[in-house]
Design a protein around this motif. Structure first.
Motif, PDB file in Angstrom:
ATOM      1  N   ARG A 448       0.834  -1.204   0.000  1.00  0.00           N
ATOM      2  CA  ARG A 448       0.000   0.000   0.000  1.00  0.00           C
ATOM      3  C   ARG A 448       0.864   1.248   0.000  1.00  0.00           C
ATOM      4  NH1 ARG A 448      -3.554   3.203  -1.048  1.00  0.00           N
ATOM      5  NH2 ARG A 448      -5.506   3.472   0.105  1.00  0.00           N
ATOM      6  N   MET A 449       1.943   1.241   0.779  1.00  0.00           N
ATOM      7  CA  MET A 449       2.838   2.387   0.857  1.00  0.00           C
ATOM      8  C   MET A 449       3.504   2.660  -0.489  1.00  0.00           C
ATOM      9  SD  MET A 449       4.588   1.792   4.608  1.00  0.00           S
ATOM     10  CE  MET A 449       5.536   3.316   4.557  1.00  0.00           C
ATOM     11  N   ARG A 450       3.911   1.607  -1.196  1.00  0.00           N
ATOM     12  CA  ARG A 450       4.527   1.799  -2.510  1.00  0.00           C
ATOM     13  C   ARG A 450       3.543   2.441  -3.482  1.00  0.00           C
ATOM     14  NH1 ARG A 450       6.238  -3.648  -1.258  1.00  0.00           N
ATOM     15  NH2 ARG A 450       8.407  -3.621  -0.547  1.00  0.00           N
ATOM     16  N   GLY A 451       2.291   1.981  -3.427  1.00  0.00           N
ATOM     17  CA  GLY A 451       1.276   2.564  -4.294  1.00  0.00           C
ATOM     18  C   GLY A 451       1.051   4.024  -4.020  1.00  0.00           C
ATOM     19  N   ILE A 452       1.015   4.391  -2.739  1.00  0.00           N
ATOM     20  CA  ILE A 452       0.838   5.793  -2.375  1.00  0.00           C
ATOM     21  C   ILE A 452       2.048   6.623  -2.783  1.00  0.00           C
ATOM     22  CG2 ILE A 452       0.488   7.416  -0.470  1.00  0.00           C
ATOM     23  CD1 ILE A 452      -0.927   5.149   1.041  1.00  0.00           C
ATOM     24  N   ALA A 453       3.246   6.070  -2.563  1.00  0.00           N
ATOM     25  CA  ALA A 453       4.478   6.797  -2.906  1.00  0.00           C
ATOM     26  C   ALA A 453       4.514   7.117  -4.394  1.00  0.00           C
ATOM     27  CB  ALA A 453       5.697   5.977  -2.496  1.00  0.00           C
ATOM     28  N   ASP A 454       4.072   6.191  -5.236  1.00  0.00           N
ATOM     29  CA  ASP A 454       4.042   6.450  -6.675  1.00  0.00           C
ATOM     30  C   ASP A 454       3.118   7.619  -7.004  1.00  0.00           C
ATOM     31  OD1 ASP A 454       5.822   4.467  -7.267  1.00  0.00           O
ATOM     32  OD2 ASP A 454       4.320   2.958  -7.743  1.00  0.00           O
ATOM     33  N   LYS A 455       1.986   7.704  -6.299  1.00  0.00           N
ATOM     34  CA  LYS A 455       1.031   8.778  -6.561  1.00  0.00           C
ATOM     35  C   LYS A 455       1.527  10.134  -6.067  1.00  0.00           C
ATOM     36  CE  LYS A 455      -3.020   5.764  -6.135  1.00  0.00           C
ATOM     37  NZ  LYS A 455      -4.226   5.468  -5.321  1.00  0.00           N
ATOM     38  N   LEU A 456       2.325  10.105  -4.990  1.00  0.00           N
ATOM     39  CA  LEU A 456       2.767  11.348  -4.376  1.00  0.00           C
ATOM     40  C   LEU A 456       4.039  11.897  -4.995  1.00  0.00           C
ATOM     41  CD1 LEU A 456       2.110  10.585  -0.587  1.00  0.00           C
ATOM     42  CD2 LEU A 456       0.661  11.828  -2.186  1.00  0.00           C
ATOM     43  N   LYS A 457       4.614  11.197  -5.978  1.00  0.00           N
ATOM     44  CA  LYS A 457       5.872  11.658  -6.597  1.00  0.00           C
ATOM     45  C   LYS A 457       5.649  12.995  -7.293  1.00  0.00           C
ATOM     46  CE  LYS A 457       8.226   7.273  -7.401  1.00  0.00           C
ATOM     47  NZ  LYS A 457       8.687   6.304  -8.405  1.00  0.00           N
TER      48      LYS A 457
END
Length: 457
Positions: A448-457
């Motif tokens: 879940r964190m990886r998915g969020i990190a991709d969106k927040l880039k």
């Protein structure tokens, strides 16, 4: 190699007659970018002026085009070495991509499935000595096009390549750090988050999950007395971890308990469910009704205690990290209503392949009666268990506080040990102590964190 002087490029262009677009007029501009402007060009305004690498000591073609937009990822320059394609981006960062890696990671429909995001190219068909016949930049699409010696054509997006670094990890999780704590972690210093913020804001969700990695302990407030909110919180991350106690579980005093948590007895510090080969990663306990007659929550950072023990008593640490202990549990499965008998053997302190502490497994209530050593060493194991238990309760390691109604304690079940003081339920009490519990796993949390990190880039 960077083209570092506008005048130097002028000389190359004039001597070698390398400008293929006759309407292109070179305008001098200070380093770092010699600008080429096309006036009245009948071709597309994005057509590049191609320069063969004559006199530059490079093998394949390079390109100079309109100056890149510094706010967007663009290629400044590319060249090919013996076994890599070397790119320089418009922010002047550099990256090298080996031929075989590029060919293996071709993103075309023949080599990569767009739906499953998995590789179609078979290892048996991959030529590890593959070489590019031609490599060029498509400025209109900001991509690198490579024609390979195996007669395949690949196109790589600049944005995709820019986010890859083969010399370091791409995983945002690897950037997180762990911070160990003792009794200085008072209740007002525990990372605290709002249930409403987590449910509505991705960055708040990420911060909460990151704190669980860093400290292993956090508090989420504003859950109220709705016993379904804990499931909503868990599902904000992933589906809850199913265990023999169900998807979630009620922690109340029960006259016929199948677990000591469902009594008013004191629960010493422990990790949950060590009888599973893969224990739940994070536990969340939502306080719906607190007890006025005891039941304070207790926590200790097992990693800190273990590292201290490694320095101060290496012999005991060695015993705890090498001798497997049995953990067992039996009962009636909450969902299937069938009998279960769970058992696993593991050391109290589990190390990874680098010898670093990876996990704590400690639960005296479900510790089995069998030992994995001969009778001569049994006393040694008991001594190590008692030393570890005493270290957990040292003043500098233990924190204790009353969880308030509407709050949830969230903790890393593979690192932080939890317990509670004893509590009583007076006769006729209409609002006995009530906590609602649920588990989620670290694999799903990190996903879940990886998915969020991709969106927040």
């Amino acid at each position: 190699m960077l083209l570092q002087r506008s005048s130097y490029i002028n000389i190359l262009l004039r001597r070698c007659s390398l400008i293929t677009c006759p309407e292109a007029v070179e305008i001098r501009r200070p380093w770092p970018w010699p600008r080429v402007i096309r006036r009245n060009c009948r071709r597309s305004t994005q057509c590049p002026t191609k320069l063969q690498r004559v006199g530059l000591g490079l093998r394949y073609s390079s390109t100079i085009a309109h100056p890149p937009n510094n706010k967007a990822t663009a290629i400044y320059q590319q060249h090919v070495d013996d076994d890599t394609i070397h790119l320089i981006y418009n922010d002047y960062t550099e990256a090298r991509y080996p031929f075989v890696w590029l060919r293996d990671n071709c993103q075309c429909s023949e080599c990569h499935d767009k739906t499953s995001l998995q590789r179609l190219l078979l290892l048996e068909t991959l030529d590890i000595d593959v070489k590019p016949i031609k490599a060029e930049i498509d400025f209109s699409h900001q991509s690198i096009i490579v024609h390979w010696s195996d007669k395949h054509r690949s196109e790589y997006s600049v944005n995709w390549l820019k986010n890859i670094r083969l010399t370091s990890s791409m995983d945002p999780i690897d950037g997180l750090v762990s911070k160990y704590w003792g009794s200085e972690m008072t209740v007002d210093k525990i990372p605290t988050f709002s249930f409403h913020d987590i449910m509505s804001d991705e960055s708040s969700l990420y911060s909460w999950l990151a704190s669980l990695h860093t400290y292993g302990l956090s508090i989420v407030n504003d859950l109220g007395d709705d016993d379904k909110n804990i499931t909503r919180l868990a599902k904000r991350v992933t589906n809850p971890r199913m265990t023999c106690y169900g998807n979630d579980f009620v922690v109340k005093s029960n006259p016929e308990p199948n677990n000591l948590a469902y009594t008013g007895y004191r629960l010493p510090l422990h990790t949950d469910l060590p009888f599973y080969q893969h224990e739940p990663g994070v536990q969340i306990l939502h306080c719906i009704r607190k007890s006025e007659y005891g039941g304070k929550s207790e926590f200790a950072d097992g990693f800190k205690v273990a590292y201290d023990l490694q320095k101060e008593d290496p012999e005991t640490f060695d015993t705890l990290s090498t001798v497997a202990i049995s953990f067992i549990d039996q009962g009636l499965h909450e969902i299937s209503k069938t009998d279960y008998a769970l058992c696993d053997w593991k050391p109290i302190i589990r190390l990874n392949r680098k010898g670093q502490i990876q996990q704590i497994n400690f639960n005296n209530h479900v510790r089995g009666i069998e030992m994995s050593v001969g009778t001569d060493n049994i006393k040694k194991i008991y001594r190590a268990l008692k030393i570890f238990n005493s270290a957990l309760y040292k003043e500098e390691n233990l924190i204790s506080f009353a969880l308030q109604e509407g709050e949830a304690a969230c903790f890393n079940n593979t690192r932080v040990l939890h317990g509670r003081s004893a509590f009583t339920v007076p006769p006729g009490c209409q609002t006995p102590r009530h906590l609602q519990g649920i588990y989620i796993d670290w694999d799903e949390i990190y996903s879940r964190m990886r998915g969020i990190a991709d969106k927040l880039k």
